[in-house]
Design a protein around this motif. Structure first.
Motif, PDB file in Angstrom:
ATOM      1  N   PRO A  41      88.777  35.755 -19.509  1.00  0.00           N
ATOM      2  CA  PRO A  41      88.657  34.290 -19.428  1.00  0.00           C
ATOM      3  C   PRO A  41      89.779  33.694 -18.580  1.00  0.00           C
ATOM      4  O   PRO A  41      90.631  34.422 -18.049  1.00  0.00           O
ATOM      5  N   ASP A  42      89.813  32.373 -18.458  1.00  0.00           N
ATOM      6  CA  ASP A  42      90.902  31.728 -17.735  1.00  0.00           C
ATOM      7  C   ASP A  42      92.192  31.846 -18.550  1.00  0.00           C
ATOM      8  O   ASP A  42      92.174  32.178 -19.739  1.00  0.00           O
ATOM      9  N   ILE A  43      93.330  31.566 -17.904  1.00  0.00           N
ATOM     10  CA  ILE A  43      94.633  31.839 -18.530  1.00  0.00           C
ATOM     11  C   ILE A  43      94.943  30.946 -19.719  1.00  0.00           C
ATOM     12  O   ILE A  43      95.918  31.183 -20.441  1.00  0.00           O
ATOM     13  N   SER A  44      94.111  29.944 -19.968  1.00  0.00           N
ATOM     14  CA  SER A  44      94.341  29.092 -21.128  1.00  0.00           C
ATOM     15  C   SER A  44      93.897  29.763 -22.425  1.00  0.00           C
ATOM     16  O   SER A  44      94.209  29.299 -23.519  1.00  0.00           O
ATOM     17  N   ARG A  45      93.196  30.884 -22.279  1.00  0.00           N
ATOM     18  CA  ARG A  45      92.678  31.579 -23.454  1.00  0.00           C
ATOM     19  C   ARG A  45      93.325  32.955 -23.608  1.00  0.00           C
ATOM     20  O   ARG A  45      94.063  33.418 -22.738  1.00  0.00           O
ATOM     21  N   ASP A  46      93.023  33.590 -24.737  1.00  0.00           N
ATOM     22  CA  ASP A  46      93.597  34.904 -25.032  1.00  0.00           C
ATOM     23  C   ASP A  46      93.224  35.917 -23.949  1.00  0.00           C
ATOM     24  O   ASP A  46      92.077  35.956 -23.487  1.00  0.00           O
ATOM     25  N   GLN A  47      94.207  36.747 -23.562  1.00  0.00           N
ATOM     26  CA  GLN A  47      93.999  37.684 -22.469  1.00  0.00           C
ATOM     27  C   GLN A  47      93.900  39.140 -22.935  1.00  0.00           C
ATOM     28  O   GLN A  47      94.251  40.072 -22.204  1.00  0.00           O
ATOM     29  N   ALA A  48      93.393  39.343 -24.147  1.00  0.00           N
ATOM     30  CA  ALA A  48      93.259  40.706 -24.669  1.00  0.00           C
ATOM     31  C   ALA A  48      92.336  41.553 -23.797  1.00  0.00           C
ATOM     32  O   ALA A  48      92.602  42.744 -23.561  1.00  0.00           O
ATOM     33  N   GLN A  49      91.263  40.943 -23.288  1.00  0.00           N
ATOM     34  CA  GLN A  49      90.324  41.689 -22.440  1.00  0.00           C
ATOM     35  C   GLN A  49      90.990  42.126 -21.142  1.00  0.00           C
ATOM     36  O   GLN A  49      90.748  43.225 -20.649  1.00  0.00           O
ATOM     37  N   SER A  99      90.178  50.275  -8.432  1.00  0.00           N
ATOM     38  CA  SER A  99      90.974  50.139  -9.651  1.00  0.00           C
ATOM     39  C   SER A  99      92.367  49.613  -9.316  1.00  0.00           C
ATOM     40  O   SER A  99      92.922  48.795 -10.061  1.00  0.00           O
ATOM     41  N   LYS A 100      92.933  50.061  -8.203  1.00  0.00           N
ATOM     42  CA  LYS A 100      94.255  49.564  -7.790  1.00  0.00           C
ATOM     43  C   LYS A 100      94.210  48.064  -7.517  1.00  0.00           C
ATOM     44  O   LYS A 100      95.135  47.326  -7.880  1.00  0.00           O
ATOM     45  N   TYR A 101      93.144  47.634  -6.865  1.00  0.00           N
ATOM     46  CA  TYR A 101      92.991  46.205  -6.607  1.00  0.00           C
ATOM     47  C   TYR A 101      92.837  45.432  -7.916  1.00  0.00           C
ATOM     48  O   TYR A 101      93.480  44.391  -8.122  1.00  0.00           O
ATOM     49  N   LYS A 102      92.012  45.959  -8.822  1.00  0.00           N
ATOM     50  CA  LYS A 102      91.789  45.282 -10.101  1.00  0.00           C
ATOM     51  C   LYS A 102      93.067  45.265 -10.947  1.00  0.00           C
ATOM     52  O   LYS A 102      93.270  44.336 -11.736  1.00  0.00           O
ATOM     53  N   ILE A 103      93.915  46.256 -10.767  1.00  0.00           N
ATOM     54  CA  ILE A 103      95.201  46.273 -11.477  1.00  0.00           C
ATOM     55  C   ILE A 103      96.027  45.070 -11.073  1.00  0.00           C
ATOM     56  O   ILE A 103      96.620  44.380 -11.914  1.00  0.00           O
ATOM     57  N   GLN A 104      96.082  44.785  -9.775  1.00  0.00           N
ATOM     58  CA  GLN A 104      96.844  43.633  -9.294  1.00  0.00           C
ATOM     59  C   GLN A 104      96.261  42.327  -9.832  1.00  0.00           C
ATOM     60  O   GLN A 104      97.003  41.420 -10.236  1.00  0.00           O
ATOM     61  N   VAL A 105      94.939  42.238  -9.855  1.00  0.00           N
ATOM     62  CA  VAL A 105      94.289  41.017 -10.342  1.00  0.00           C
ATOM     63  C   VAL A 105      94.575  40.803 -11.826  1.00  0.00           C
ATOM     64  O   VAL A 105      94.924  39.695 -12.248  1.00  0.00           O
ATOM     65  N   THR A 106      94.427  41.858 -12.621  1.00  0.00           N
ATOM     66  CA  THR A 106      94.642  41.713 -14.067  1.00  0.00           C
ATOM     67  C   THR A 106      96.120  41.487 -14.390  1.00  0.00           C
ATOM     68  O   THR A 106      96.443  40.721 -15.315  1.00  0.00           O
ATOM     69  N   ARG A 107      97.003  42.120 -13.649  1.00  0.00           N
ATOM     70  CA  ARG A 107      98.430  41.888 -13.864  1.00  0.00           C
ATOM     71  C   ARG A 107      98.790  40.438 -13.534  1.00  0.00           C
ATOM     72  O   ARG A 107      99.577  39.797 -14.245  1.00  0.00           O
ATOM     73  N   ASP A 108      98.220  39.918 -12.477  1.00  0.00           N
ATOM     74  CA  ASP A 108      98.451  38.524 -12.114  1.00  0.00           C
ATOM     75  C   ASP A 108      97.919  37.589 -13.200  1.00  0.00           C
ATOM     76  O   ASP A 108      98.533  36.572 -13.527  1.00  0.00           O
ATOM     77  N   GLN A 109      96.774  37.959 -13.768  1.00  0.00           N
ATOM     78  CA  GLN A 109      96.175  37.159 -14.837  1.00  0.00           C
ATOM     79  C   GLN A 109      97.079  37.144 -16.071  1.00  0.00           C
ATOM     80  O   GLN A 109      97.305  36.095 -16.678  1.00  0.00           O
TER      81      GLN A 109
END
Length: 292
Positions: free
Chosen positions: A143-151, A175-185
Motif C-alpha cells: 500500500p501507500d506509505i501511510s499504511r502498514d508496510q508488512a507486505q 528482483s534487484k530492481y524490486k529490492i530498491q523499490v521496496t527499500r525506498d517504500q
C-alpha cells in the motif's frame, strides 16, 4: 383333548401369528424404508467416471489460462496434484496453479501455493520462479506509505533471497530492481512517521525513525532528507554536536542538495556551521557503507 394339550396348541398358534405379523411389517412399510435408503432411486445411481490422462488435464488448465479463466485454470492444475500425487505433472500443476492464482489476483493463495512448491521441490529448476511468484504476490499488495508496510518487508526478504541464492536466474535482475523499490517504500514509511513526531516536537522518537533510514536504507532517495531532519531534531534537543555532524555529512555527500542548504541555514541562524564528529553514530554509519 386335555386342558394341557389345548394350552400348548394355543401358544403355538399365537407364536405363528406373531411371526407372520412381524414378517409383514417390512412389506407394509416398504415405501417408508425406500425413502430412508440413501442408495435407492436414480438420484444415487453409481457411475464409473472415465480416467482422464494427466496431460489432458494439464492442457485443459493451460487452455483456461489462455482464455483468462484463472479460477478454472486453478482448479484444473489443482486436480493434477490430487489425482496424480508425487508425479511430475503434480509438480508442474502446483507451479501453474501458483501462476494462475497470481494472475487472477488471488495473491494470498498464490503465496501459499508458491511456498508449498518451494518446500516440496527446493532443488528443481523452477524453485526460483516459485519464490519470485511469492515475492510478486506480496509486492502487488504493497500500500501507500501511510499504511502498514508488512507486505513490502516480506516482498523485500523474498527478492533478496532470490538474488542471494539464485544470482544467475532470469529473475535476479528484476528482483534487484524490486529490492530498491521496496527499500525506498520502507524508508518512506520511516520518514513519514519521523516527520509526524518531529512536527510534535517529540525529537527522540523522530530521531529513532530517521536513524532507521540511515541504518537500513542509506542508498534510497530519503537519505538526504533524513540527514536534514536529524539536524533539525538534534537542534531541537540542544545537541548541537550531532546536528553539526548530520549537516556536515549531508554537505560532503550531497553538496548540491536543497536539504543541505536548509541544514546549513539552520545552523547558521544559531551561530554554528557543519562539522563532523568522527565518534558520532552518524559518521560511523556512513563510514560503514563508504559514503564519507
Amino acid at each position: 383333548m386335555s386342558a394341557k394339550t389345548s394350552f400348548r396348541s394355543a401358544v403355538r398358534v399365537s407364536a405363528r401369528a406373531s411371526l407372520f405379523g412381524l414378517a409383514l411389517l417390512p412389506l407394509a412399510g416398504c415405501s417408508t424404508f425406500e425413502n430412508l435408503n440413501p442408495f435407492a432411486g436414480e438420484k444415487y445411481e453409481t457411475k464409473i467416471l472415465p480416467d482422464v490422462p494427466a496431460d489432458d488435464i494439464y492442457n485443459q488448465g493451460v487452455a483456461r489460462l489462455q482464455n483468462k479463466d484463472t479460477e478454472g485454470a486453478t482448479k484444473k492444475f489443482g486436480q493434477l496434484e490430487k489425482d496424480f500425487a508425487y508425479s511430475d505433472y503434480a509438480r508442474k500443476g502446483l507451479l501453474m496453479q501458483t501462476y494462475a492464482q497470481y494472475q487472477g489476483g488471488s495473491y494470498d493463495d498464490a503465496i501459499e501455493s508458491g511456498a508449498r512448491y518451494y518446500k516440496l521441490y527446493p532443488n528443481t529448476p523452477d524453485a526460483p520462479y516459485a519464490l519470485y511468484l511469492q515475492a510478486m504476490s506480496y509486492y502487488s499488495q504493497v500500500p501507500d506509505i501511510s499504511r502498514d508496510q508488512a507486505q513490502a518487508g516480506k516482498a523485500l526478504a523474498l527478492f533478496e533471497e532470490i538474488v542471494t541464492k539464485y544470482p544467475n536466474s532470469e529473475y535476479a535482475n528484476d528482483s534487484k530492481y524490486k529490492i530498491q523499490v521496496t527499500r525506498d517504500q520502507l524508508a518512506g514509511k520511516e520518514m513519514s512517521v519521523g516527520r509526524f513526531y518531529l512536527a510534535r516536537k517529540n525529537y527522540t522518537a523522530a530521531i529513532n525513525r530517521f536513524r532507521e533510514v540511515l541504518a537500513k536504507y542509506q542508498t534510497t532517495r530519503h537519505t538526504e532528507e533524513a540527514l536534514m531532519r536529524l539536524t533539525e531534531a538534534y537542534m531541537g534537543l540542544g545537541i548541537t554536536d550531532e546536528a553539526q555532524t548530520a549537516a556536515a555529512i549531508l554537505g560532503h555527500n550531497f553538496p548540491d542538495s536543497e536539504w543541505y542548504k536548509d541544514s546549513f541555514a539552520l545552523l547558521k541562524d544559531n551561530g554554528l556551521e557543519p562539522h563532523e564528529n568522527q565518534d558520532s553514530w552518524i559518521s560511523k554509519a556512513f563510514r560503514k557503507i563508504g559514503l564519507t
